[in-house]
Design a protein around this motif. Structure first.
Motif, short mmCIF file in Angstrom:
data_model
loop_
_atom_site.label_atom_id
_atom_site.label_comp_id
_atom_site.label_asym_id
_atom_site.label_seq_id
_atom_site.Cartn_x
_atom_site.Cartn_y
_atom_site.Cartn_z
N VAL A 45 2.22 -11.17 2.01
CA VAL A 45 1.18 -10.23 2.45
C VAL A 45 1.75 -9.26 3.48
CG1 VAL A 45 -1.00 -10.04 3.71
CG2 VAL A 45 -0.72 -11.79 1.93
N GLU A 46 2.53 -9.79 4.44
CA GLU A 46 3.06 -8.95 5.53
C GLU A 46 3.93 -7.82 5.01
OE1 GLU A 46 6.17 -9.25 9.31
OE2 GLU A 46 5.21 -11.07 8.55
N VAL A 47 4.83 -8.11 4.05
CA VAL A 47 5.75 -7.08 3.57
C VAL A 47 5.26 -6.44 2.28
CG1 VAL A 47 7.69 -8.28 4.64
CG2 VAL A 47 7.19 -8.68 2.22
N ASP A 48 4.07 -6.84 1.81
CA ASP A 48 3.52 -6.33 0.55
C ASP A 48 4.54 -6.49 -0.58
OD1 ASP A 48 1.56 -5.32 -1.07
OD2 ASP A 48 1.98 -3.21 -0.61
N LEU A 49 5.00 -7.72 -0.75
CA LEU A 49 6.05 -8.03 -1.71
C LEU A 49 5.65 -7.63 -3.12
CD1 LEU A 49 8.85 -9.55 -1.51
CD2 LEU A 49 7.62 -11.54 -2.42
N THR A 50 6.56 -6.94 -3.82
CA THR A 50 6.29 -6.51 -5.18
C THR A 50 6.79 -7.55 -6.18
OG1 THR A 50 8.39 -5.36 -5.52
CG2 THR A 50 6.63 -4.12 -4.41
N PRO A 51 6.28 -7.52 -7.42
CA PRO A 51 6.80 -8.44 -8.44
C PRO A 51 8.30 -8.30 -8.67
CG PRO A 51 4.71 -7.52 -9.16
CD PRO A 51 5.10 -6.78 -7.92
#
Length: 292
Positions: A45-51
């Motif tokens: 959530v913090e780094v808005d991790l992408t697939p």
């Protein structure tokens, strides 16, 4: 049948995954996995991790496993360069350190099983090993300074060329390694050569990560020690050459506090080093040995 999530909210997903962990029988595993789940979800959530980024991370972990073999443990190296191994060692020894115990340091990926038994005062290096001689004396005691007779002491180091013998076809097997036993006064000694600093292995995924971070890859010159005595916690530590140019920039964050030492000239072209290994009472459990 798996119940659908009550909503697509990340908090609901986290709650569902934590609930699935509740059936874990081992209480310590349950505790650790709950923390892992919470922190992984928070990171995403913090780094808005992408697939795509998640796939890169998973491929990296696979590569770490594939790069591990009889000559190198890439997983240990990863824990080392992230500072995780040093943190765990220091946390585990915090009570001993408050009582004056020896500071620990990471075991690292190069300790070998069945290191040769050496007599006190003998040499641990092949006669052909170049470099100035280093005479090491030491003593194993409890936290109050009482000598521990019959304690097991393991030592290993890199050569003056900065390579452990299992990495270097020019060195004989088990060169610069030994297992000793303390005498009635808790003392041990051996003769070696002054070690050199060296780069950590960079031919695998950990090397790629260090390059991406633009980090130095050197370890300062050091000697490894493991001390074990029945009824005491095992101590794994290292002692570093304070005159090494990388003494304060260890890539694995292991050169801390009192472990930085000066190798004293002996007046004959060699050097001396004395170490005190102070053990805390507790369960005697040797760390995992990474190499055969």
């Amino acid at each position: 049948m798996t119940k659908p999530l009550p909503s697509s909210d990340p908090a609901a997903l986290l709650a569902a995954v934590l609930q699935a962990n509740e059936g874990t029988a081992n209480p310590r595993l349950k505790q650790v996995m709950a923390a892992v789940i919470r922190h992984l979800h928070a990171l995403a959530v913090e780094v808005d991790l992408t697939p795509d980024e998640l796939q890169v991370a998973l491929d990296f972990l696979v590569a770490v496993g594939q790069a591990t073999g009889p000559r190198k443990h890439e997983g240990i190296l990863l824990a080392d360069i992230l500072g995780l191994a040093t943190l765990v060692q220091l946390r585990s020894a915090r009570h001993a350190l408050e009582a004056g115990g020896t500071e620990p340091a990471l075991v690292g990926p190069f300790w070998r099983a069945n290191q040769p038994v050496r007599a006190n005062g003998s040499t641990i290096c092949d006669p052909a090993t170049p470099g100035p001689r280093l005479r090491v004396t030491g003593r194993v005691t409890d936290l109050q300074g009482t000598p521990l007779a019959g304690a097991r002491v393991e030592t290993w180091q890199a050569s003056p060329q900065g390579m452990y013998e299992n990495q270097d076809p020019e060195q004989v097997s088990m060169n610069l390694r030994g297992r000793l036993e303390t005498d009635a006064e808790g003392r041990f000694s051996f003769v070696s050569v002054r070690p050199a600093g060296y780069p950590v292995p960079i031919d695998g995924p950990c090397g790629a990560l260090l390059a991406a971070q633009r980090r130095k890859v050197m370890r300062p010159a050091h000697l490894h020690f493991i001390a074990a005595a029945e009824g005491y916690k095992v101590l794994a530590t290292q002692f570093f050459d304070i005159e090494d140019p990388n003494a304060f920039e260890d890539v694995v964050f292991g050169a801390v506090g009192s472990l930085l030492r000066r190798f004293e000239p002996d007046g004959e072209g060699g050097f001396t080093l004395h170490v005190e290994l102070k053990l805390e009472r507790g369960e005697t459990r040797l760390p995992h040995c990474p190499l055969p």
